[in-house]
Scaffold this active site. Structure first.
Site, PDB file in Angstrom:
ATOM      1  CB  SER A 205      37.061-106.171 -11.584  1.00  0.00           C
ATOM      2  OG  SER A 205      36.180-107.270 -11.747  1.00  0.00           O
ATOM      3  CD  GLU A 206      38.553-109.031  -8.573  1.00  0.00           C
ATOM      4  OE1 GLU A 206      38.933-108.400  -7.585  1.00  0.00           O
ATOM      5  OE2 GLU A 206      37.467-108.815  -9.138  1.00  0.00           O
ATOM      6  CB  THR A 207      42.035-112.691 -14.753  1.00  0.00           C
ATOM      7  OG1 THR A 207      41.696-111.607 -15.635  1.00  0.00           O
ATOM      8  CG2 THR A 207      42.224-113.951 -15.583  1.00  0.00           C
TER       9      THR A 207
ATOM     10  CG  HIS B 197      33.254-111.376 -10.389  1.00  0.00           C
ATOM     11  ND1 HIS B 197      34.108-110.743  -9.514  1.00  0.00           N
ATOM     12  CD2 HIS B 197      33.740-111.121 -11.634  1.00  0.00           C
ATOM     13  CE1 HIS B 197      35.056-110.118 -10.191  1.00  0.00           C
ATOM     14  NE2 HIS B 197      34.861-110.338 -11.487  1.00  0.00           N
TER      15      HIS B 197
END
Length: 266
Positions: free
Chosen positions: A45-47, A71
């Site tokens: 979902s995110e890096t 997160h």
């Protein structure tokens, strides 16, 4: 060029739970095009990308850059501790699109200091949105907007757990993200939530730190208290401790586990 790359499960103490984030730490900043390509390759979902020279922290989904990611921030702080770049008791400051964010490292948890958010409430409910979410209008207790996203409280945790949204239908509507919450039926928890964002390529986010800034503000007013134990009820699930601080900012408390570490050649 080779880059150190990690995958971390945030807001959990178990592998394969919580919310997976990619982490890429480099001495100097990378180009936006490269960061987006890496985020697409990581396919989570995110890096999060940290430049050590100026402590600039940025977050990318596989499609867009985002202004705030709980997160991902937790994951970066966890990796800095794990590789020995910081230790328990220290406070790390990151320069981000949402201002300076700090992470205080404890022995088994990390405390994030995040900005608060403003929620505006609307008595006119978005009926098309509710239909796609599978929510009966009679179940809705509150309907609000924060940071261009919807926040909806519904009447029961059971109804929240049973939601099975029509994501194709949601993508036909305008939107950025929708956060559903309910008071918890558990004595150990204050509230539960789920977060859907098909508009940015993430049908359901496993655990959303930034959304808990809004949830903390919302439930602080509703429950007349300042500290909370929360659970995001995705299929992976994750626990977050939150606190509304006296200065109006939000403390998010969680743990993280590294699941992958290696090198990426670009």
């Amino acid at each position: 060029m080779d880059l150190n790359i990690y995958q971390v499960d945030s807001f959990t103490s178990e592998a394969f739970k919580g919310n997976p984030a990619g982490v890429c730490i480099s001495e100097n900043g990378l180009t936006e095009a490269l960061m987006l390509s890496i985020a697409e390759e990581m396919a989570v979902s995110e890096t999060a990308f940290l430049s050590l020279s100026d402590m600039r922290l940025r977050w990318f989904t596989p499609q867009v850059e985002v202004a705030l990611c709980g997160h991902g921030t937790l994951a970066v702080a966890h990796i800095l501790k794990e590789i020995g770049a910081a230790k328990a008791g220290e406070c790390i400051e990151f320069n981000t699109l949402s201002g300076v964010l700090s992470a205080k490292l404890q022995d088994s948890t990390i405390e994030l200091d995040f900005p608060s958010t403003t929620i505006s409430f609307n008595s006119i409910k978005n009926k098309a949105l509710l239909t796609c979410l599978g929510i009966n209008e009679r179940e809705v207790i509150s309907f609000g907007i924060f940071d261009s996203k919807e926040l909806i409280e519904i009447e029961s945790e059971e109804a929240l757990l049973a939601l099975s949204p029509n994501f194709d239908g949601l993508k036909q509507l305008s939107g950025r993200g929708v956060l559903i919450t309910a008071k918890s039926s558990s004595e150990q928890l204050d509230f539960v939530s789920r977060y859907f964002a098909p508009w940015v390529g993430n049908n359901e986010d496993p655990v959303t730190g930034s959304a808990h800034c809004a949830l903390t503000v919302y439930w602080a007013e509703k429950l007349k208290k300042s500290t909370f134990n929360a659970y995001q009820a995705s299929s992976r699930g994750g626990y977050i401790g939150t606190e509304l601080l006296s200065n109006g900012r939000i403390k998010l408390i969680g743990s993280a586990v590294t699941t992958i570490k290696g090198q990426m050649f670009v």
